[in-house]
Design an enzyme around this catalytic site. Structure first.
Site, PDB file in Angstrom:
ATOM      1  N   ASP A 141      40.623  33.200  32.495  1.00  0.00           N
ATOM      2  CA  ASP A 141      40.109  34.438  33.162  1.00  0.00           C
ATOM      3  C   ASP A 141      39.388  35.338  32.358  1.00  0.00           C
ATOM      4  O   ASP A 141      40.101  36.206  31.970  1.00  0.00           O
ATOM      5  CB  ASP A 141      41.261  35.056  34.215  1.00  0.00           C
ATOM      6  CG  ASP A 141      40.552  35.967  35.219  1.00  0.00           C
ATOM      7  OD1 ASP A 141      39.526  36.114  35.306  1.00  0.00           O
ATOM      8  OD2 ASP A 141      41.275  36.388  36.053  1.00  0.00           O
ATOM      9  N   HIS A 142      38.109  35.170  32.299  1.00  0.00           N
ATOM     10  CA  HIS A 142      37.424  36.248  31.442  1.00  0.00           C
ATOM     11  C   HIS A 142      36.133  36.675  32.085  1.00  0.00           C
ATOM     12  O   HIS A 142      35.454  35.840  32.861  1.00  0.00           O
ATOM     13  CB  HIS A 142      37.081  35.329  30.170  1.00  0.00           C
ATOM     14  CG  HIS A 142      37.939  35.473  29.024  1.00  0.00           C
ATOM     15  ND1 HIS A 142      37.462  36.075  27.847  1.00  0.00           N
ATOM     16  CD2 HIS A 142      39.148  35.006  28.892  1.00  0.00           C
ATOM     17  CE1 HIS A 142      38.639  36.048  27.051  1.00  0.00           C
ATOM     18  NE2 HIS A 142      39.613  35.271  27.718  1.00  0.00           N
TER      19      HIS A 142
ATOM     20  N   GLY B  17      46.248  42.071  28.992  1.00  0.00           N
ATOM     21  CA  GLY B  17      44.556  42.030  29.057  1.00  0.00           C
ATOM     22  C   GLY B  17      44.098  42.303  27.551  1.00  0.00           C
ATOM     23  O   GLY B  17      44.664  42.821  26.690  1.00  0.00           O
ATOM     24  N   GLU B  18      42.829  42.276  27.729  1.00  0.00           N
ATOM     25  CA  GLU B  18      41.896  42.476  26.529  1.00  0.00           C
ATOM     26  C   GLU B  18      40.982  43.397  26.869  1.00  0.00           C
ATOM     27  O   GLU B  18      40.177  43.384  28.085  1.00  0.00           O
ATOM     28  CB  GLU B  18      41.207  41.350  25.748  1.00  0.00           C
ATOM     29  CG  GLU B  18      42.332  40.364  25.296  1.00  0.00           C
ATOM     30  CD  GLU B  18      42.426  39.155  26.353  1.00  0.00           C
ATOM     31  OE1 GLU B  18      41.730  39.054  27.303  1.00  0.00           O
ATOM     32  OE2 GLU B  18      43.494  38.440  26.149  1.00  0.00           O
TER      33      GLU B  18
ATOM     34  N   ASN C 277      37.459  42.125  28.531  1.00  0.00           N
ATOM     35  CA  ASN C 277      37.145  41.920  29.838  1.00  0.00           C
ATOM     36  C   ASN C 277      37.424  43.169  30.736  1.00  0.00           C
ATOM     37  O   ASN C 277      36.494  43.155  31.754  1.00  0.00           O
ATOM     38  CB  ASN C 277      38.008  40.696  30.272  1.00  0.00           C
ATOM     39  CG  ASN C 277      37.824  39.555  29.399  1.00  0.00           C
ATOM     40  OD1 ASN C 277      36.639  39.031  29.257  1.00  0.00           O
ATOM     41  ND2 ASN C 277      38.782  39.114  28.882  1.00  0.00           N
TER      42      ASN C 277
ATOM     43  N   GLY D 243      54.575  40.662  21.805  1.00  0.00           N
ATOM     44  CA  GLY D 243      55.576  41.330  20.974  1.00  0.00           C
ATOM     45  C   GLY D 243      56.869  41.586  21.663  1.00  0.00           C
ATOM     46  O   GLY D 243      57.151  41.262  22.897  1.00  0.00           O
TER      47      GLY D 243
END
Length: 316
Positions: free
Chosen positions: A36-37, A104-105, A108, A172
């Site tokens: 999903d981008h 997320g990133e 996007n 993490g």
């Protein structure tokens, strides 16, 4: 172990993704992942169709289960809207839909001009977003006044009989602990037994653990390396850059530091059946229940043929 196919929306156009889904089902794959981008990682990948349109279309061409790998429900799309999208998707797929979520990133999520928070705040937002979605899936009117999200007099009228499971992507320790606490399953991309163990020991128990890896099918390993470096050099970018760089242009700059040979370890290149089996075995030994393989480059049908002919039979 369940073996699935990963639909890369960053690299393939909508019609090609649907063709891959049909072919994956024919080849004997058990399930699908879909990314999903809003943007691809780099311009050479060249695509980024709206994942939720694709998920609806997939319901009409395959009966394979579908998991988003992964959706960020915090910034670009409000969790109340994603709750509606996921509920409709679960109805269309007749219960064979899993909502995979993550923090997320920036690539996007920054597009509306919102501040990109630090990792700890993103996890806090993710937890509240999942809370909002689950309230809405109950089918009652929801009023939510939290630290990050407001919802007023909202109710979902189109809902599945059972709310979609929520699997949480985590890399993490803090994120893994959150996944164990709020997730119905765990998502990762590295065969790390310590992370799986931490998830299971901290509350995940026997919940499903999914993972995925990339392949670059080609007639030779060297040609596969070339395709991998052309399309997915980001697989060898270390650290937190994947979460904080804001555009494909910045990822292209970072990728100039990547040694193409490093992609031999990150991506299964070429057409060697044993290499695929070894990669899958690494995830099995780490404790994952499901593994999804994505192709990069033009030879996706050949990859599916390889799995149908040689990989899947040897696994069963």
């Amino acid at each position: 172990m369940k073996i699935g196919y990963f639909l890369s929306t960053e690299e393939y156009a909508p019609a090609e993704l649907l063709a891959q889904a049909r072919a994956a089902e024919r080849a004997g794959f058990a399930a699908l992942w879909i990314s999903d981008h809003y943007h691809p990682w780099i311009d050479a990948q060249g695509q980024a169709p709206f994942a939720w349109s694709m998920i609806g279309a997939l319901s009409q061409v395959t009966r394979l289960p579908v998991t988003t790998a992964v959706t960020c429900p915090t910034t670009r799309i409000h969790p109340a809207v994603l709750a509606q999208a996921a509920a409709t998707s679960a109805v269309l797929h007749e219960g064979r839909f899993v909502l995979g979520v993550g923090s997320g990133e920036a690539l996007n999520e920054h597009i509306l001009g919102d501040r990109w928070p630090q990792a700890g705040i993103r996890l806090e937002m993710l937890e509240e977003a999942v809370e909002v979605m689950r309230k809405l899936w109950d089918g009652t009117f929801v009023n939510h006044h939290g630290r990050h999200y407001q919802v007023e007099h909202a109710r979902l009228y189109t809902r599945p009989e059972t709310p979609p499971p929520v699997y949480v992507s985590a890399f993490g320790p803090k994120a893994v602990d959150l996944a164990a606490r709020i997730g119905d399953g765990f998502i990762n991309t590295v065969p790390d037994a310590d992370l799986v163990r931490r998830f299971r020991d901290n509350g995940g128990g026997d919940k499903p653990c999914q993972a995925g890896f990339k392949a670059a099918y080609a007639p030779t390993e060297q040609e596969g390396v070339r395709l991998a470096y052309e399309r997915w050099p980001t697989e060898a970018i270390p650290g937190e850059l994947l979460q904080v760089l804001p555009s494909p242009r910045h990822f292209e700059q970072a990728a100039q530091l990547v040694d193409p040979q490093a992609l031999r370890e990150a991506i299964v290149c070429g057409n060697d059946t044993d290499a695929h089996l070894a990669r899958i075995d690494a995830y099995a030994k780490a404790g994952f229940d499901e593994v999804y393989v994505a192709n990069t480059g033009p030879h996706w049908q050949e990859l599916l043929d390889l799995y149908q002919r040689e990989v899947l039979p040897r696994l069963t």
